[in-house]
Each structure stands twice: as structure tokens, then as C-alpha cells.
Motif scaffolding. Structure first.
Motif, PDB file in Angstrom:
ATOM      1  N   UNK A  34     -46.146  -2.862  39.857  1.00 50.78           N
ATOM      2  CA  UNK A  34     -47.151  -2.729  40.921  1.00 50.78           C
ATOM      3  C   UNK A  34     -46.553  -3.071  42.277  1.00 50.78           C
ATOM      4  N   UNK A  35     -47.182  -2.588  43.336  1.00 48.82           N
ATOM      5  CA  UNK A  35     -46.730  -2.935  44.688  1.00 48.82           C
ATOM      6  C   UNK A  35     -46.947  -4.414  44.948  1.00 48.82           C
ATOM      7  N   UNK A  36     -45.979  -5.044  45.589  1.00 44.09           N
ATOM      8  CA  UNK A  36     -46.197  -6.420  46.060  1.00 44.09           C
ATOM      9  C   UNK A  36     -46.382  -6.394  47.567  1.00 44.09           C
ATOM     10  N   UNK A  37     -46.721  -7.521  48.142  1.00 47.25           N
ATOM     11  CA  UNK A  37     -47.029  -7.540  49.570  1.00 47.25           C
ATOM     12  C   UNK A  37     -45.797  -7.154  50.407  1.00 47.25           C
ATOM     13  N   UNK A  38     -44.587  -7.397  49.857  1.00 42.76           N
ATOM     14  CA  UNK A  38     -43.372  -6.952  50.559  1.00 42.76           C
ATOM     15  C   UNK A  38     -43.321  -5.431  50.656  1.00 42.76           C
ATOM     16  N   UNK A  39     -43.644  -4.737  49.557  1.00 43.25           N
ATOM     17  CA  UNK A  39     -43.674  -3.260  49.581  1.00 43.25           C
ATOM     18  C   UNK A  39     -44.765  -2.745  50.519  1.00 43.25           C
ATOM     19  N   UNK A  40     -45.819  -3.555  50.665  1.00 40.53           N
ATOM     20  CA  UNK A  40     -46.921  -3.117  51.539  1.00 40.53           C
ATOM     21  C   UNK A  40     -46.534  -3.202  53.015  1.00 40.53           C
ATOM     22  N   UNK A  41     -45.527  -4.030  53.332  1.00 42.84           N
ATOM     23  CA  UNK A  41     -45.181  -4.190  54.753  1.00 42.84           C
ATOM     24  C   UNK A  41     -44.754  -2.865  55.403  1.00 42.84           C
ATOM     25  N   UNK A  42     -43.743  -2.142  54.835  1.00 44.90           N
ATOM     26  CA  UNK A  42     -43.417  -0.861  55.475  1.00 44.90           C
ATOM     27  C   UNK A  42     -44.588   0.121  55.475  1.00 44.90           C
ATOM     28  N   UNK A  43     -45.437   0.061  54.465  1.00 44.50           N
ATOM     29  CA  UNK A  43     -46.582   0.987  54.431  1.00 44.50           C
ATOM     30  C   UNK A  43     -47.520   0.691  55.607  1.00 44.50           C
ATOM     31  N   UNK A  44     -47.821  -0.591  55.798  1.00 46.84           N
ATOM     32  CA  UNK A  44     -48.734  -0.981  56.884  1.00 46.84           C
ATOM     33  C   UNK A  44     -48.115  -0.647  58.241  1.00 46.84           C
ATOM     34  N   UNK A  45     -46.828  -0.966  58.395  1.00 52.31           N
ATOM     35  CA  UNK A  45     -46.164  -0.740  59.687  1.00 52.31           C
ATOM     36  C   UNK A  45     -46.092   0.750  60.008  1.00 52.31           C
ATOM     37  N   UNK A  46     -45.657   1.554  59.037  1.00 48.30           N
ATOM     38  CA  UNK A  46     -45.461   2.966  59.375  1.00 48.30           C
ATOM     39  C   UNK A  46     -46.760   3.765  59.373  1.00 48.30           C
ATOM     40  N   UNK A  47     -47.780   3.262  58.690  1.00 49.35           N
ATOM     41  CA  UNK A  47     -49.113   3.863  58.844  1.00 49.35           C
ATOM     42  C   UNK A  47     -49.546   3.667  60.301  1.00 49.35           C
ATOM     43  N   UNK A  48     -49.366   2.455  60.818  1.00 50.98           N
ATOM     44  CA  UNK A  48     -49.770   2.163  62.206  1.00 50.98           C
ATOM     45  C   UNK A  48     -48.865   2.901  63.200  1.00 50.98           C
ATOM     46  N   UNK A  49     -47.575   2.949  62.913  1.00 52.85           N
ATOM     47  CA  UNK A  49     -46.624   3.621  63.810  1.00 52.85           C
ATOM     48  C   UNK A  49     -47.000   5.098  63.946  1.00 52.85           C
TER      49      UNK A  49
END
Ligand SMILES: Nc1ncnc2c1ncn2[C@@H]1O[C@H](COP(=O)(O)OP(=O)(O)OP(=O)(O)O)[C@@H](O)[C@H]1O
Ligand SMILES: [Zn+2]
Length: 463
Positions: A34-49
Motif C-alpha cells: 500500500x502507499x505510505x505517506x512518503x509515497x503520497x508526498x510526490x503525489x500531493x506536490x505534483x497534483x498541486x504543481x
């Protein structure tokens, strides 16, 4: 707009390959857990970018891959005694569950390695023809690093320094310890594809060179991922791509810092992980997003429950101020009339995010705007209430992907909503005809992919 480019090791102007368009490739998860919060970091950043680039007028194409064949996936499948495809399939479904719970928009393309094996084989053949690849005695095909004079440019290391110091897979079959596998020969009991070099499977790095060029072209704008991938993964991807096409690969490289636990990188293989879904049971998705965006994307972050809890308190204050503004205007906050303040805040947002995506300044400004909104609520200053509500919700929030209303999120899922409407109408028709086997088939199979439906007196609802 300026971004920090790992390749030039400094801030550079973002000049797109094609005017008005930005194409980004982001390395995605290896799907064996499963995704961990570390994997979620690039997702959150590049969704916003991406949202920001769109806000300032670019057409953005963002790709995130799934690595669905890899040693770790094979190990997991062996442990469970299931075919390797089952592991990948399962964790891709779980990825979508997590993305939905995180309220992150899907990217434009989510290619899987196993669907690009033909293209990978042709790509390796071309590298071989051009003299960059060799088949070793054990059946593996390696990239010959010594043939590529620009090796080390991205990670800013000399080949001699790389040989010592950095851990690379040593093998007696390689000409040079830095050479890396493009194709791995498979053992009898391992998943394999036919190839000119015998039965085998792709090495790790080749898939990203292939999928990025297939979808975005040989030269595209930004290659992104966590900074754990700079060496060897991105160095190798770049070597393969430039060697094959003879052209520039990604123009810019953006790397996010690591989420750490007690100073160590959080990672699936180390096992020191907090799964995203467990955190989302305790904290709202906006709390996790704001927590991540309140730090600059390049710095490391140490997580703790206490830090997240404190973030939860401040995020709730913003939500309360937005709710109170809605109550103040009986549910519908009018569009502001006096736009000077809005313009100023918009300029601040654009200048901060154009400066190497400085989200911490924007997050700090949201908290200030929310405090001012509270003051305005107390003094019944209608114009400031309208202004600040509008700025937080419709400008800052929608660019960062936070504090969105349910309607805003639904709008992003327009196609899914339309598709579900069609499916549920068909199911209702089947039930009218008493074809319950078919209607149950629809319900059970939707449930398998994470969509639950409920029959209520007001009709069928789904979530
Ligand atoms: N702790 C972390 N902080 C920030 N980004 C991370 C972290 N761990 C992984 N990433 C990023 O998440 C994406 C998917 O990574 P990946 O599937 O390799 O996760 P992982 O936990 O590092 O797995 P493994 O331990 O098997 O290498 C990559 O872009 C990677 O750089
Ligand atoms: Zn990659």
C-alpha cells in the motif's frame, strides 16, 4: 517561473519545449504494497504543481507510472503463492482507493510496465544496435556505462567516484560494476517474456525511459520523483534515453525530499511505514496535504503524530472560518465586489509559487487570511468576509487542492459520475424485469473495484 533543476544544480527559468504546454513524468510506485505517506508526498506536490501550472495558463500533461514487474513484486507473489499479476493488480486498485480518499486528481496517464514490454524490447534492441548494450554470459543484457560519456551529469558524480562509495549490484558477468541491467534473464519459475535474448523481463530503469518517450516524446519538460531516485534510477534512465534518441531527454529534473521516520527514509522495503489509509482514518485529507505543503518540497520532513495533530487543529480553524462565512450569508457567500484585495493576494500566490514552488508561503498566507476572516466575522465586515472566503476557497485552496467543497471534487469526477449514472440506470431496469442475478452481478463486481452501491427508497446511491 523559476524551479530548482537537479541537472543544472540551481534555479532556472522554466522554458517549455512547446509554448504553452508542460509535460511531466513522475516516477510512481512499485505495486507490491500500500502507499505510505512518503509515497503520497510526490503525489500531493505534483497534483498541486499541475493545478498551479494550469492556473497560470499552461496545458499540462502529467504521467505517473506503475512498476508492476520487479523483484519485489515477484518475492511478494511467491510469499503469497499467487501469480505475480495478482499482486500488481491488487495494489493498483488500492492505489486508486487511496487517491480517492486523499482527494487527489488522477494524473493524465498511469501506464503499467507490463503493457509496454514490446516497446521495451525494441528500445533495448536499438541500444544494442547502437553499441550501448551487450548480452552477458548469464543471459542478462546490460547498458555499458563506459560508452556514455555524459554518465554522472545528473547526480553530479564522476564515474571514478561512483565506482567506490555507491552500492551497485555487483555481478561477475558485467564488464564494469556500474553497468546496469536492461533485460534480466528469467529462471524457469519466474515470470518471463520471449525476447531476442531469450526468456526474461525488463530491468528496472528501462521502463521509465520507454513509457515517458512513448507518451510524452523523446524530449519533454520535467522529470520528477523523490530524491532517492536521482542515483542510480534517474541517472540510468537519462543515459538510456540520450544514448538511444541522440536528443535531449527531460529538460528539467525536479526532486522532492524524503519523508523520514526517526531520521530514516520511510520506505516499503525498510518497513518503517505509515500507510496513507491509516493516517486518513485519523486525519482529514486536508490535514495531510497542508502538512506536506507547509514545508518546501525539497527539504526532508520528519513526521510524528504530534505534528499531524497540531496541523489538524490549525486546519480545522480554517475550515470553521469558512463554514461560519457560509452561515453568515445563509449558505451562499456572494462573489466579492471590491477586487483590489483579491488581485493582491492572487499576485502573492503567483509570485510565491513561481519561485521554485514556494508552497510554505502560500500556506502561511491561508492561515493569515483565515484569521482576518474570523475578525471580519466578529465585526460583521461583509466585504472582507466575501473577499477572504473567495480567496481561500476559490484561489489558494483550488490551486493547492485543499479546502475544496464537495461540489468542486465532484466536478473533477464528472466522467465517473456520468458513467455510474448509466450503469445504475441499467441495473434499475434489470431489477424491474426481476433479473436479479444480473443486477447482483453488477453490484458485486463494482464492489470488487471499490465502488459500493446501496438501494434506498430514494433510489440507488453509490460511493
Ligand atoms: N519516504 C519518502 N518520502 C518522499 N517520497 C518518497 C518516499 N519513499 C518513496 N518516495 C517516492 O514515492 C514514489 C514511489 O516510490 P517506491 O514505490 O519506490 O516507494 P518505496 O517505499 O521507496 O519502495 P521501496 O522501499 O520498495 O523502494 C517515488 O517517486 C519515490 O521517490
Ligand atoms: Zn522511474
Amino acid at each position: 517561473m523559476k524551479i530548482y533543476d537537479t541537472l543544472s544544480a540551481g534555479l532556472v527559468d522554466l522554458v517549455p519545449v512547446k509554448e504553452g504546454e508542460i509535460k511531466i513524468y513522475l516516477c510512481g510506485p512499485t505495486v507490491y504494497n500500500l502507499l505510505h505517506i512518503g509515497n503520497a508526498r510526490p503525489i500531493i506536490i505534483f497534483d498541486a504543481f499541475r493545478r498551479f501550472l494550469e492556473y497560470i495558463g499552461y496545458k499540462v500533461t502529467l504521467v505517473q507510472n506503475f512498476t508492476d514487474i520487479d523483484d519485489k513484486i515477484i518475492d511478494q507473489a511467491n510469499k503469497e503463492k499467487v501469480p505475480f499479476e495478482e499482486v500488481g493488480k491488487r495494489y493498483i486498485i488500492e492505489y486508486w482507493r487511496d487517491m480517492t480518499a486523499l482527494k487527489a486528481r488522477a494524473f493524465n496517464f498511469h501506464p503499467k510496465t507490463t503493457t509496454y514490454v514490446d516497446e521495451i524490447i525494441s528500445y533495448i534492441k536499438e541500444l544494442e544496435e547502437k553499441g550501448y548494450a551487450y548480452k552477458a554470459e548469464n543471459g542478462d543484457v546490460y547498458f555499458e556505462v563506459g560508452k556514455f560519456s555524459r554518465y554522472g551529469e545528473l547526480s553530479h558524480r564522476k564515474i571514478e567516484d561512483l565506482k567506490v562509495g555507491i552500492r551497485v549490484e555487483v555481478s561477475e558477468y558485467k564488464k564494469n560494476p556500474l553497468d546496469f541491467a536492461l533485460w534480466k534473464a528469467s529462471r524457469e519459475d519466474e515470470p518471463s517474456w520471449e525476447s531476442p535474448w531469450g526468456k526474461g523481463r525488463p530491468g528496472w530503469h528501462i521502463e521509465c525511459s520507454v513509457m515517458s518517450s512513448e507518451i510524452l516524446g523523446d524530449t519533454f519538460d520535467i522529470h520528477a520523483g523523490g530524491n532517492d531516485l536521482i542515483f542510480p534510477h534517474h541517472e540510468n534512465e537519462r543515459a538510456q534515453a540520450i544514448a538511444k534518441s541522440g536528443k535531449d531527454f527531460a529538460r528539467y529534473w525536479m526532486h522532492n525530499g524524503m519523508i523520514r521516520m526517526a531520521q530514516d527514509k520511510m520506505s516499503k522495503s525498510l518497513g518503517n511505514v505509515w500507510y496513507l489509509r491509516d493516517l486518513l482514518k485519523k486525519f482529514d485529507s486536508d490535514v495531510l496535504k497542508i502538512f506536506i505543503l507547509s514545508k518546501h518540497y525539497r527539504i526532508p520532513i520528519d513526521v510524528s503524530e504530534e505534528l499531524l495533530h497540531n496541523q489538524g487543529v490549525s486546519v480545522n480553524r480554517v475550515k470553521e472560518s469558512l463554514n461560519e462565512a457560509e452561515e453568515f450569508f445563509n449558505g451562499k457567500v456572494p462573489y466579492p465586489q471590491e477586487m483590489n484585495h483579491v488581485k493582491e493576494q492572487e499576485e502573492y500566490l503567483i509570485s510565491s509559487l513561481s519561485n521554485d514552488f514556494d508552497t510554505p508561503s502560500v500556506v502561511a498566507r491561508i492561515f493569515e487570511l483565515s484569521r482576518d476572516l474570523n475578525k471580519a466575522l466578529n465585526s460583521r465586515d461583509e466585504e472582507t468576509i466575501k473577499n477572504n472566503y473567495y480567496i481561500i476557497r476559490n484561489i489558494y485552496g483550488s490551486v493547492l487542492g485543499v479546502f475544496e467543497t464537495n461540489e468542486q471534487i465532484q466536478k473533477n469526477n464528472l466522467e465517473l459520475n456520468q458513467l455510474m449514472e448509466i450503469i445504475l440506470n441499467v441495473r434499475t431496469a434489470l431489477r424491474k424485469e426481476k433479473l436479479y442475478n444480473l443486477s447482483d452481478y453488477i453490484r458485486d463486481n463494482l464492489s470488487k473495484i471499490g465502488i459500493e452501491i446501496k438501494d434506498t427508497p430514494e433510489g440507488t446511491k453509490w460511493s
